[in-house]
Design an enzyme around this catalytic site. Structure first.
Site, PDB file in Angstrom:
ATOM      1  N   LEU A 169     -20.281 -56.781  60.019  1.00  0.00           N
ATOM      2  CA  LEU A 169     -21.527 -57.507  60.260  1.00  0.00           C
ATOM      3  C   LEU A 169     -22.529 -57.222  59.151  1.00  0.00           C
ATOM      4  CD1 LEU A 169     -23.224 -59.352  62.023  1.00  0.00           C
ATOM      5  CD2 LEU A 169     -23.815 -57.367  63.447  1.00  0.00           C
ATOM      6  N   LYS A 170     -22.573 -55.990  58.658  1.00  0.00           N
ATOM      7  CA  LYS A 170     -23.489 -55.659  57.555  1.00  0.00           C
ATOM      8  C   LYS A 170     -23.144 -56.465  56.316  1.00  0.00           C
ATOM      9  CE  LYS A 170     -26.657 -53.585  55.149  1.00  0.00           C
ATOM     10  NZ  LYS A 170     -26.762 -52.148  54.958  1.00  0.00           N
ATOM     11  N   LEU A 171     -21.865 -56.667  56.027  1.00  0.00           N
ATOM     12  CA  LEU A 171     -21.479 -57.456  54.860  1.00  0.00           C
ATOM     13  C   LEU A 171     -21.866 -58.925  55.041  1.00  0.00           C
ATOM     14  CD1 LEU A 171     -18.020 -55.920  53.885  1.00  0.00           C
ATOM     15  CD2 LEU A 171     -20.289 -55.389  52.965  1.00  0.00           C
ATOM     16  N   ASN A 174     -25.736 -58.925  54.375  1.00  0.00           N
ATOM     17  CA  ASN A 174     -26.102 -58.703  52.980  1.00  0.00           C
ATOM     18  C   ASN A 174     -25.582 -59.820  52.078  1.00  0.00           C
ATOM     19  OD1 ASN A 174     -27.349 -56.417  53.837  1.00  0.00           O
ATOM     20  ND2 ASN A 174     -26.374 -55.052  52.368  1.00  0.00           N
TER      21      ASN A 174
END
Length: 291
Positions: A169-171, A174
């Protein structure tokens, strides 16, 4: 989790030190280790090795730049995993490859540890104000155990799914952030090349709703030529690289994000430690002959 718990930080830079300050306000004790060997402001005690920290702390939070730094801090005779007691909680807030997070969770399970991948959405202002969004991967039981700490550091916790889901989810987040900034910078590039007045252009983009609040903050900084690092280019470009690598593994087509990564690679070469909004300076220099 009792507020009397001792939380150990591996990595205590711009983000982690602010997260730690909010945990301290909530009543947690702090101890830290920095891979550089530097640190210490009088209010946080530093220890010489990751293993020494893990032997003391009830909870270990890791906040390091990349997969290589994570490996160096966790593994080996002096690593975190060599010092953690069975039943302890390990929270990795670093942005690393999803397969790294999955492998760490499996290794932790074999050692009797609870592991959560919990990168955060937000930069230093959100870390300081306790308004981060925690993107957590792990079991519901693990997330519940860590929730009081997450509440101290952030305004929202999203349980993204099993181990590795927080990293994925962070990728996603970002990737959208980096690709969108590249598009805004291209718009500025066209505007300047076509003869629009610079201040008017930046002010106009700051006024329209199509630009997100995050990117309006970057526009203001770019207008002033202030690229003080809230999110250094070297980390944003690294995250884009991780996204493209895992995207290829998942057979997910990411053409716009791939193109943005090329612009951010150029920016990293010129401004590795400045904020990733230095991409504006790179693009402006192409059309305005500015430094």
């Amino acid at each position: 989790m009792s507020t009397a718990s001792l939380v150990g930080f591996i990595g205590f830079g711009a983000m982690a030190s602010r997260m730690g300050a909010n945990l301290a306000k909530a009543g947690y004790g702090l101890v830290a280790y920095t891979p550089s060997g530097k640190g210490g402001d009088g209010s946080t005690r530093f220890v010489p090795t990751p293993r020494a920290l893990a032997q003391e702390a009830d909870v270990v939070i890791v906040c390091v730049p990349d997969d290589e730094a994570l490996e160096a801090s966790l593994q080996g005779a002096d690593g975190v995993l060599a010092g953690m007691k069975p039943g302890s909680l390990l929270i990795n807030t670093s942005t690393v490859a999803p397969e790294t997070s999955v492998a760490l969770a499996e290794q932790g399970k074999a050692l009797g540890l609870t592991v959560i991948d919990a990168p955060v959405a937000g930069s230093t202002p959100e870390a300081e104000s306790g308004n981060l969004i925690i993107l957590a991967g792990g079991t519901a039981e693990a997330i519940s155990r860590a929730q009081p700490m997450f509440d101290a550091m952030g305004r929202l916790t999203i349980h993204a799914g099993p181990a590795g889901s927080g990293s994925r989810l962070k990728l996603v987040i970002n990737g959208i952030m980096g690709a969108t900034l590249a598009v805004v910078a291209e718009g500025v590039t066209y505007g300047l090349a076509s003869g629009l007045e610079r201040d008017m252009l930046y002010d106009a983009l700051d006024a329209v709703p199509v630009i997100s609040p995050h990117h309006k903050r970057k526009l203001k900084a770019a207008k002033a030529g202030d690229f003080s690092p809230q999110f250094p280019t070297r980390l944003m470009q690294k995250d884009m690289r991780l996204l493209l690598t895992d995207g290829a593994r998942q057979m997910a087509p990411l053409p716009a994000m791939a193109a943005a990564t090329q612009s951010l690679s150029l920016t990293r070469r010129r401004y590795p430690n400045e904020d990733y909004s230095a991409l504006f300076a790179v693009m402006e220099s192409m059309v305005a002959n500015t430094p």
